[in-house]
Motif scaffolding. Structure first.
Motif, PDB file in Angstrom:
ATOM      1  N   LYS A 127       0.809  -1.226   0.000  1.00  0.00           N
ATOM      2  CA  LYS A 127       0.000   0.000   0.000  1.00  0.00           C
ATOM      3  C   LYS A 127       0.838   1.270   0.000  1.00  0.00           C
ATOM      4  O   LYS A 127       0.293   2.362  -0.056  1.00  0.00           O
ATOM      5  N   ARG A 164      -6.790  -5.456  -4.564  1.00  0.00           N
ATOM      6  CA  ARG A 164      -8.042  -4.714  -4.647  1.00  0.00           C
ATOM      7  C   ARG A 164      -7.911  -3.320  -4.035  1.00  0.00           C
ATOM      8  O   ARG A 164      -8.600  -2.370  -4.457  1.00  0.00           O
ATOM      9  N   ASP A 165      -7.020  -3.161  -3.072  1.00  0.00           N
ATOM     10  CA  ASP A 165      -6.948  -1.920  -2.311  1.00  0.00           C
ATOM     11  C   ASP A 165      -5.778  -1.014  -2.687  1.00  0.00           C
ATOM     12  O   ASP A 165      -5.828   0.190  -2.452  1.00  0.00           O
ATOM     13  N   ASP A 167      -3.326   1.465  -4.420  1.00  0.00           N
ATOM     14  CA  ASP A 167      -3.627   2.611  -5.283  1.00  0.00           C
ATOM     15  C   ASP A 167      -5.119   2.917  -5.307  1.00  0.00           C
ATOM     16  O   ASP A 167      -5.671   3.363  -6.328  1.00  0.00           O
ATOM     17  N   ASP A 168      -5.791   2.628  -4.165  1.00  0.00           N
ATOM     18  CA  ASP A 168      -7.234   2.870  -4.024  1.00  0.00           C
ATOM     19  C   ASP A 168      -8.062   2.134  -5.070  1.00  0.00           C
ATOM     20  O   ASP A 168      -9.174   2.535  -5.411  1.00  0.00           O
ATOM     21  N   GLY A 169      -7.525   1.048  -5.585  1.00  0.00           N
ATOM     22  CA  GLY A 169      -8.273   0.235  -6.538  1.00  0.00           C
ATOM     23  C   GLY A 169      -8.332   0.769  -7.951  1.00  0.00           C
ATOM     24  O   GLY A 169      -8.941   0.148  -8.831  1.00  0.00           O
ATOM     25  N   VAL A 170      -7.673   1.908  -8.206  1.00  0.00           N
ATOM     26  CA  VAL A 170      -7.763   2.534  -9.529  1.00  0.00           C
ATOM     27  C   VAL A 170      -7.125   1.662 -10.598  1.00  0.00           C
ATOM     28  O   VAL A 170      -7.696   1.429 -11.668  1.00  0.00           O
TER      29      VAL A 170
END
Length: 353
Positions: A127, A164-165, A167-170
């Motif tokens: 993350k 999934r999480d 880069d905030d999912g982008v």
């Protein structure tokens, strides 16, 4: 039963990869009451979405929703349009549809990609660096390039939930939209725990699946019961089998391990004693600098061997892991449990698409 007849325009759009898979989601009035605007034409839909933001000042979220697309799709389209104009909104030319052999170069690339620990939650960069990791950040992109180039009828990729999480999912959303733009039906990722599929280990992972054509893919149905870790971990160990070397512990460590209750953690060594009646905690691979940290045997005051970890992963005893002991743990911890993988493969094979 015969399907709905396909008109010439639909056929042409499909042949060129420009058929919008979800035209019913377009809510822009001009596409509903003006014959010139066709919600089936994905290039036209994307162009008008961009124009709404560029000329009418609408927000990205609002325009994307109006045209039945997502924000990542907007940014991909914007990047393509700025680089090459309207022709750049056309999808990339697909590769050959027929099966063909993998070259030595491609096999080497696959092996190198599989060895990378891009999103491992136990890593120090989880993350924090994400897709910007200088060595491993392009793993997902590399996989997608291979899918687009070889055009398999279906694909499946597994990773930790961090995918999934991060880069905030982008970036995951970008990847899904890129695959959709190249002719694949891609649903939301499956979140599966291997313990629900006959594996004696809790192992929750993300699976991204897609296919070409009609129909759809679904994960296999979960089992009603779990398999306890003790069923594959005999007290006598696995002596005589490959990869059965166990660590030599100090007497002080053994004394501490003897006091740990089922399912509890030994705080100094940060190892968990397994409960034999329930699935084990996740078998981990560890970082690139060392092997994974195994759990404590449920009945013997020592950590597990690579073979015992492999049993928790559902590997057969005749499957041999090569290299030093640390690398054996890494290979075991990186793997998709074969029992789960077989059920996933069967589910994809039996799907109609």
């Amino acid at each position: 039963m015969t399907g709905r007849p396909i008109d010439d325009k639909t056929r042409t759009l499909r042949e060129h990869g420009c058929l919008n898979p979800r035209p019913e989601r377009v809510r822009e009035p001009r596409f509903l009451d003006n014959a010139f605007f066709d919600p089936r034409d994905l290039v036209q839909v994307k162009y008008e979405m961009l124009r709404r933001v560029r000329e009418d000042g609408e927000s990205v979220s609002g325009s994307a929703a109006r045209f039945g697309l997502s924000r990542p799709t907007f940014y991909l389209a914007q990047r393509a349009y700025e680089a090459g104009g309207l022709p750049a909104l056309l999808p990339e030319r697909p590769g050959p549809r027929r099966p063909h052999k993998l070259s030595a170069e491609v096999v080497a690339a696959l092996r190198a990609a599989r060895a990378q620990q891009r999103f491992a939650k136990s890593g120090t960069n989880f993350k924090r660096v994400g897709f910007e990791h200088p060595e491993n950040g392009s793993l997902l992109s590399a996989f997608i390039r291979l899918v687009v180039a070889f055009q398999p009828r279906a694909f499946l990729v597994e990773n930790v939930l961090g995918l999934r999480d991060v880069d905030d999912g982008v970036q995951l959303a970008f990847a899904m939209e890129h695959l959709r733009g190249n002719g694949y039906n891609v649903d939301e990722p499956w979140i599966l725990d291997a313990a629900n599929y006959g594996v004696p280990q809790h192992r929750t992972r993300l699976f991204l699946a897609g296919h070409r054509g009609r129909g759809g893919l679904r994960p296999p149905p979960p089992h009603e019961t779990h398999v306890g870790a003790g069923s594959v971990l005999p007290i006598r160990g696995t002596e005589g089998l490959p990869n059965s070397e166990t660590r030599k512990h100090l007497a002080s460590s053994v004394l501490r391990y003897m006091k740990v209750q089922y399912g509890k953690r030994e705080q100094l060594g940060r190892v968990d004693r397994l409960d034999p009646t329930v699935p084990a905690k996740t078998v981990i691979a560890g970082g690139t600098k060392g092997g994974g940290r195994s759990h404590l045997h449920p009945e013997v005051p020592r950590t597990l061997s690579a073979r015992e970890c492999a049993r928790l992963q559902s590997f057969p005893d005749d499957f041999v892991f090569c290299g030093p002991s640390a690398r054996q743990f890494t290979q075991v911890g990186n793997a998709v449990p074969p029992v789960l993988a077989a059920q996933l493969g069967k589910s994809i094979r039996s799907a109609r698409f």
